[in-house]
Design a protein around this motif. Sequence first.
Motif, mmCIF file in Angstrom:
data_model
loop_
_atom_site.group_PDB
_atom_site.id
_atom_site.type_symbol
_atom_site.label_atom_id
_atom_site.label_comp_id
_atom_site.label_asym_id
_atom_site.label_seq_id
_atom_site.Cartn_x
_atom_site.Cartn_y
_atom_site.Cartn_z
ATOM 1 N N HIS A 164 35.596 37.994 37.675
ATOM 2 C CA HIS A 164 36.305 39.136 37.098
ATOM 3 C C HIS A 164 35.375 40.344 37.025
ATOM 4 C CE1 HIS A 164 39.845 36.835 35.337
ATOM 5 N NE2 HIS A 164 39.050 35.903 35.813
ATOM 6 N N LEU A 210 39.828 49.567 33.914
ATOM 7 C CA LEU A 210 40.581 48.708 34.827
ATOM 8 C C LEU A 210 39.905 47.347 34.948
ATOM 9 C CD1 LEU A 210 41.287 51.237 37.743
ATOM 10 C CD2 LEU A 210 42.880 50.512 35.947
ATOM 11 N N ARG A 211 40.732 46.303 35.128
ATOM 12 C CA ARG A 211 40.227 44.953 35.345
ATOM 13 C C ARG A 211 40.611 44.473 36.745
ATOM 14 N NH1 ARG A 211 37.943 42.737 31.079
ATOM 15 N NH2 ARG A 211 38.388 43.580 28.997
ATOM 16 N N GLN A 234 40.203 40.891 39.519
ATOM 17 C CA GLN A 234 39.866 39.475 39.629
ATOM 18 C C GLN A 234 39.844 39.085 41.099
ATOM 19 O OE1 GLN A 234 42.542 36.772 37.657
ATOM 20 N NE2 GLN A 234 41.475 34.944 38.386
ATOM 21 N N ASP A 246 44.697 43.292 42.936
ATOM 22 C CA ASP A 246 45.009 44.632 42.460
ATOM 23 C C ASP A 246 44.458 44.833 41.046
ATOM 24 O OD1 ASP A 246 46.385 45.159 44.793
ATOM 25 O OD2 ASP A 246 48.312 44.491 43.976
ATOM 26 N N ALA A 247 44.133 46.085 40.762
ATOM 27 C CA ALA A 247 43.619 46.423 39.444
ATOM 28 C C ALA A 247 44.728 46.375 38.411
ATOM 29 C CB ALA A 247 43.002 47.819 39.478
ATOM 30 N N THR A 248 44.375 45.961 37.207
ATOM 31 C CA THR A 248 45.306 46.020 36.080
ATOM 32 C C THR A 248 44.652 46.852 34.982
ATOM 33 O OG1 THR A 248 44.410 43.971 35.145
ATOM 34 C CG2 THR A 248 46.328 43.785 36.589
ATOM 35 N N ALA A 249 45.452 47.663 34.330
ATOM 36 C CA ALA A 249 44.914 48.543 33.288
ATOM 37 C C ALA A 249 44.607 47.724 32.035
ATOM 38 C CB ALA A 249 45.918 49.641 32.971
ATOM 39 N N ASN A 291 44.123 47.300 28.073
ATOM 40 C CA ASN A 291 44.616 47.893 26.835
ATOM 41 C C ASN A 291 43.486 47.795 25.817
ATOM 42 O OD1 ASN A 291 45.818 48.431 24.303
ATOM 43 N ND2 ASN A 291 47.831 47.843 25.091
#
Length: 365
Positions: free
Chosen positions: A264, A270-271, A273, A294-297, A299
Amino acid sequence: MPGVYISYPFCAQKCTYCNFASGVFSRDLERDYLEVLSSEIESQNWPWQPETVYLGGGTPSRMESSDLDRILSRVPGRPWREATLEVAPGCITKDRASAWVRTGIDRVSLGVQSFISGELARTGRKHTAEIVAAEIGALREAGLSNINVDLIAGLPGQTIASWRESLAWIERLAPPHVSVYMLEVDEDSRLGSEVLLNGKRYGARDIPADELIAEMYEIATIELRRMGIHRYEISNFARPGFESRHNLKYWRLEPYLGFGADAHSFDGSLRFQNVESAVEYVDRFRQAKSPRGDATAANNAEERFFVGLRLSEGIQPDSSDWARFEAPIQRFLNEGLLARKGEKLMLTDRGVLLSNEVFAEFIDA
């Protein structure tokens, strides 16, 4: 403190409780993986110079010293402020440990899990308490005194008496850092699958009750504190100054880059994996495709609570956090699961044992 995590998902055997994307694979795949891993790190456009490196898995100590050096030479910043290698007991010699030091490793995390032979046999581990003691001696002779020992509370057949015996070994060997994990039976592990089937392999019917596991954890907290090893995170205990610099970044939401299968990354907002399996990881690189999904934002408001509250130091919510989470905060304060010290919030001892219930209230609250 930005850092680097390097995944090496290869093991000599698969532990019965393990649900990680690691296991026993062919030597050919292991060699191919090394080449791809080296290429992935070398092709990285570094946004900063890392200060910590952590090699996990799997069993990255399986690597030949020359391969370990080749991988680490691709990471800028050597010598780093901290460089950790996860090691399975049973493979350490003074010469190997000295070679690790030459590559830049200055911290070792030993996957001991238990010092009791019967408990170890049911996990698939082959070391003994005496082997661990001798190998910690070899590490120290080589100049590697920053040592973590992993223990698991709740292994099949474990009792309060046997748990105290493992803790007595900790006192005898005096590592500066100890990780204590409460067993979580996962259906993706061999042990978890056996539990679901109501089978008896791997000691599936001898897993201690949840209340007993919680008692073991509380005993560990008390005994380690008596030894001068204090809890600074739910599962991590250290003598002052020996806290894991690298792992602290996960709980403080600091940036890190991950390389290898199932690794990760987090850039502050942004995260990412990487693909989970070693086979797919190698195949994607050969097809000139990125192993990253793909990147995930992230929180950060929610994560500051359910990640940051793991730390004994707690968190300092801002005004928007207090407004958004006022109801669950007040409820947990009233129930004695959270405590407030000035502007900081932290879990109480009882809150630690019920931490998953606390964290859940801050997700999509």
